[in-house]
Design a protein around this motif. Structure first.
Motif, mmCIF file in Angstrom:
data_model
loop_
_atom_site.group_PDB
_atom_site.id
_atom_site.type_symbol
_atom_site.label_atom_id
_atom_site.label_comp_id
_atom_site.label_asym_id
_atom_site.label_seq_id
_atom_site.Cartn_x
_atom_site.Cartn_y
_atom_site.Cartn_z
ATOM 1 N N PHE A 1 -86.929 36.274 36.650
ATOM 2 C CA PHE A 1 -87.608 35.490 35.661
ATOM 3 C C PHE A 1 -87.874 36.080 34.527
ATOM 4 O O PHE A 1 -88.163 35.596 33.375
ATOM 5 N N LEU A 2 -88.328 37.608 34.677
ATOM 6 C CA LEU A 2 -88.477 38.432 33.405
ATOM 7 C C LEU A 2 -87.465 38.489 32.541
ATOM 8 O O LEU A 2 -87.677 38.359 31.402
ATOM 9 N N LEU A 3 -86.260 38.437 32.873
ATOM 10 C CA LEU A 3 -85.085 38.379 32.026
ATOM 11 C C LEU A 3 -85.039 37.128 31.336
ATOM 12 O O LEU A 3 -84.588 37.155 30.166
ATOM 13 N N TRP A 4 -85.262 36.045 32.106
ATOM 14 C CA TRP A 4 -85.181 34.824 31.412
ATOM 15 C C TRP A 4 -86.242 34.745 30.405
ATOM 16 O O TRP A 4 -85.933 34.119 29.291
ATOM 17 N N ARG A 5 -87.418 35.329 30.641
ATOM 18 C CA ARG A 5 -88.566 35.115 29.651
ATOM 19 C C ARG A 5 -88.356 35.952 28.426
ATOM 20 O O ARG A 5 -88.657 35.531 27.167
ATOM 21 N N GLY A 6 -87.416 37.068 28.718
ATOM 22 C CA GLY A 6 -87.232 37.830 27.284
ATOM 23 C C GLY A 6 -86.124 37.560 26.609
ATOM 24 O O GLY A 6 -85.714 38.211 25.840
ATOM 25 N N ALA B 1 -90.761 28.131 38.626
ATOM 26 C CA ALA B 1 -90.662 27.662 40.100
ATOM 27 C C ALA B 1 -90.154 26.399 40.152
ATOM 28 O O ALA B 1 -89.378 26.253 41.080
ATOM 29 N N SER B 2 -90.567 25.399 39.372
ATOM 30 C CA SER B 2 -89.945 24.087 39.268
ATOM 31 C C SER B 2 -88.493 24.088 38.849
ATOM 32 O O SER B 2 -87.508 23.428 39.746
ATOM 33 N N SER B 3 -88.036 24.637 37.724
ATOM 34 C CA SER B 3 -86.947 24.683 37.421
ATOM 35 C C SER B 3 -85.779 25.300 38.422
ATOM 36 O O SER B 3 -84.802 24.825 38.721
ATOM 37 N N GLY C 1 -88.570 27.559 49.127
ATOM 38 C CA GLY C 1 -87.997 28.140 48.332
ATOM 39 C C GLY C 1 -88.731 27.866 47.045
ATOM 40 O O GLY C 1 -88.966 28.893 46.019
ATOM 41 N N PHE C 2 -89.527 26.959 46.643
ATOM 42 C CA PHE C 2 -90.479 26.545 45.658
ATOM 43 C C PHE C 2 -91.678 27.497 45.702
ATOM 44 O O PHE C 2 -92.031 28.237 44.545
ATOM 45 N N VAL C 3 -92.125 27.654 46.864
ATOM 46 C CA VAL C 3 -93.521 28.641 46.971
ATOM 47 C C VAL C 3 -92.698 29.902 46.610
ATOM 48 O O VAL C 3 -93.527 30.928 46.254
ATOM 49 N N LEU C 4 -91.547 30.441 47.423
ATOM 50 C CA LEU C 4 -91.037 31.896 46.843
ATOM 51 C C LEU C 4 -91.111 31.997 45.438
ATOM 52 O O LEU C 4 -91.349 33.088 44.978
ATOM 53 N N ALA C 5 -90.408 30.949 44.792
ATOM 54 C CA ALA C 5 -90.289 31.162 43.250
ATOM 55 C C ALA C 5 -91.350 31.151 42.635
ATOM 56 O O ALA C 5 -91.668 31.918 41.532
ATOM 57 N N LEU C 6 -92.565 30.398 43.128
ATOM 58 C CA LEU C 6 -94.119 30.448 42.484
ATOM 59 C C LEU C 6 -94.605 31.928 42.719
ATOM 60 O O LEU C 6 -95.202 32.135 41.840
ATOM 61 N N MET C 7 -94.474 32.405 43.796
ATOM 62 C CA MET C 7 -94.854 33.786 44.097
ATOM 63 C C MET C 7 -94.047 34.835 43.130
ATOM 64 O O MET C 7 -94.869 35.600 42.698
ATOM 65 N N ALA C 8 -92.803 34.643 42.956
ATOM 66 C CA ALA C 8 -92.167 35.626 42.199
ATOM 67 C C ALA C 8 -92.476 35.527 40.858
ATOM 68 O O ALA C 8 -92.680 36.411 40.040
ATOM 69 N N ALA C 9 -92.853 34.293 40.323
ATOM 70 C CA ALA C 9 -93.255 34.052 38.916
ATOM 71 C C ALA C 9 -94.721 34.391 38.643
ATOM 72 O O ALA C 9 -95.045 35.242 37.479
ATOM 73 N N ALA D 1 -92.142 19.931 42.777
ATOM 74 C CA ALA D 1 -91.315 20.327 41.562
ATOM 75 C C ALA D 1 -91.643 19.606 40.369
ATOM 76 O O ALA D 1 -91.930 20.244 39.244
ATOM 77 N N VAL D 2 -91.961 18.057 40.802
ATOM 78 C CA VAL D 2 -91.837 17.554 39.409
ATOM 79 C C VAL D 2 -93.389 17.784 38.893
ATOM 80 O O VAL D 2 -93.646 17.477 37.735
ATOM 81 N N LEU D 3 -94.278 17.607 39.617
ATOM 82 C CA LEU D 3 -95.760 17.823 39.349
ATOM 83 C C LEU D 3 -95.870 19.253 38.598
ATOM 84 O O LEU D 3 -96.688 19.360 37.683
#
Length: 484
Positions: A36-41, A120-122, A165-173, A466-468
């Motif tokens: 996610f950091l690579l994506w943001r950069g 996280a949604s993406s 997976g969404f919760v995992l991605a949210l925590m990673a973000a 994810a939509v919300l």
């Protein structure tokens, strides 16, 4: 640019260690945060897509390398063709994290909390799309890495593997975009605590009398199984294993006897069943000279229940239009099955109501719940000999554990070469046979009744999350556009 792509490739490959058999479940949390950091950069959405593609290529080339084993080592496809086919398959799968990266960068607004929800949604929508498009291939969805002892497994009965997976991605973000903020750290702890608390919630309850079950693992190599001269090897092996282990129910794996069901001598089947019930995986004839991959319940009087596999494996169990040439290069016996009905009733066996699934059908949680809450037990019949000595067997067992947690039901697995296992409703493995060894696993299983939230709403809960999570970024973009 090259350094970012190489870093993404290595991060993807490393993420595989978060899954079985390695089981380093915190690892995907870290590697995803770094992605996610690579994506943001990334300077542009296109570059973010390239980073996502590189991550996906490293991830799938490492994690589903068993595709090559299946095609070349077992299927007999020539090495260059098998390597090319496996590579192209991984390229296809890598397009989904690429799409997630593009979507995130295209919609990112520069706000830490909005971008946290957005990424996280993406990510989750990309995984869901991979599990749906062209019949789907949700293998190695990140939620599977979190079946016990991860605290995030507590979210599975609510939102399924995609929700985990969404919760995992949210925590990673939260780690990637706001680790220095106290509120981000607090939210991380809240999510972990919620997962721990949810793991202690009993969504289902035991029902009926316990039943003894013997799961037979013949360990017959794929190279010998379909050799007509070795047919007696299958007959003798399963006859001996069934005689040596007494239980109320005897379960044989997928296509245990390499014949159409009506070609198997009735006397042999009666001998296997004895005074018990027998659950057998076999190919059965259907109308119009076709056949189906099925599971049948028998006793000494004959068959009294069946299930036909409805979600078939492309290239393995049916020929997609325009790909008949593929089977000129790979030897797959019985490779053009017909699909069973999508809605089938549970099979009644030994006072249990069984939701059957065959081979990789257990990848699709929303299809498993079609037979629930009526069913009290999940049973999977597989022939994983196709994947040789690879990561496929422990990964498949991990997937089955997720299905047990989502539904609050025990799961029994009978396989030809492994991993034959009994799984509790909380996803823990109570007993398992070693892979590539002949054996019988005899266990006592208890049916369960009731319904988890996931059984009632399927993947709808995760998709709603994810939509919300997209809404804040989309509203900000819309407001910004109007002001301009």
């Amino acid at each position: 640019m090259k350094k970012s792509l190489l870093a993404a490739l290595l991060l993807g490959a490393a993420t595989v260690a978060g899954f079985a058999p390695f089981g380093i479940f915190p690892l995907p949390f870290v590697t995803l945060a770094l992605l996610f950091l690579l994506w943001r950069g990334a300077q542009t959405p296109r570059y973010a897509a390239l980073i996502g593609f590189a991550w996906g290529l490293g991830f799938f080339l490492t994690g589903v390398s068993w595709v090559y084993v299946s095609l070349h080592d077992v299927g007999g496809m020539a090495l260059p063709l098998a390597a090319t086919a496996a590579l192209l398959f991984c390229v296809w799968l890598a397009l989904f994290p690429a799409l997630a990266g593009y979507a995130f960068k295209r919609l990112a607004v520069g706000s830490a909390w909005r971008d946290t929800l957005l990424v996280a949604s993406s990510w989750m929508l990309g995984e869901w799309l991979r599990g749906w498009l062209l019949t789907g291939f949700p293998w190695l969805s990140l939620g599977y890495s979190q079946v016990g002892p991860s605290p995030l497994a507590g979210f599975a009965p609510l939102f399924g593997s995609y929700g985990v997976g969404f919760v995992l991605a949210l925590m990673a973000a939260l780690l990637a975009f706001g680790w220095w903020r106290l509120r981000s750290l607090v939210l991380l702890l809240v999510l972990l605590a919620a997962g721990v608390a949810l793991k202690h919630v009993s969504w289902t309850t035991a029902t009926g009398e316990p039943v003894s079950v013997s799961l037979l693992q013949g360990n017959i190599p794929q190279s010998l199984k379909w050799d007509p001269a070795r047919l007696n090897l299958s007959f003798d092996t399963y006859r001996r294993l069934a005689r040596e282990h007494l239980a109320q129910l005897v379960v044989l794996p997928e296509t245990a006897i390499p014949l159409l069901f009506d070609q198997i001598p009735h006397g042999y089947l009666r001998e296997l069943a004895g005074d018990r019930e027998l659950l057998l995986g076999a190919a059965v004839r259907t109308g119009n000279d076709g056949y189906a991959n099925a599971a049948l319940v028998l006793d000494r009087h004959g068959s009294h229940g069946s299930y036909a596999k409805s979600h078939l494996v492309p290239f393995g169990e049916y020929v997609p239009p325009g790909f008949a040439w593929f089977f000129d290069w790979v030897r797959i016996p019985m490779s053009d099955f017909g699909a069973g009905a999508k809605q089938q009733k549970p099979i009644e066996i030994a006072n249990l109501k069984v939701a059957m699934n065959i081979c990789y059908e257990d990848l699709f949680g929303e299809e498993i719940i079609r037979q629930l809450p009526e069913a009290t037990l999940l049973v999977n019949l597989s022939n994983t000999a196709w994947f040789g000595h690879s990561l496929a067997q422990p990964q498949h067992l991990q997937i089955a554990r997720m299905r047990a947690i989502e539904t609050g039901r025990p799961m029994l697995r009978a396989t030809n070469t492994g991993m034959t296992a009994a799984i509790e409703p909380d996803g823990s493995v109570s007993a398992v046979l070693p892979a590539f060894a002949e054996g019988v696993l005899t266990v006592t299983v208890q049916g369960y009744s009731g319904a988890t939230p996931y059984v009632r709403i399927g993947n709808g809960g995760a998709l709603l999350l994810a939509v919300l999570a997209l809404v804040p970024a989309l509203l900000h973009k819309n407001t910004k556009t109007k002001k301009q």
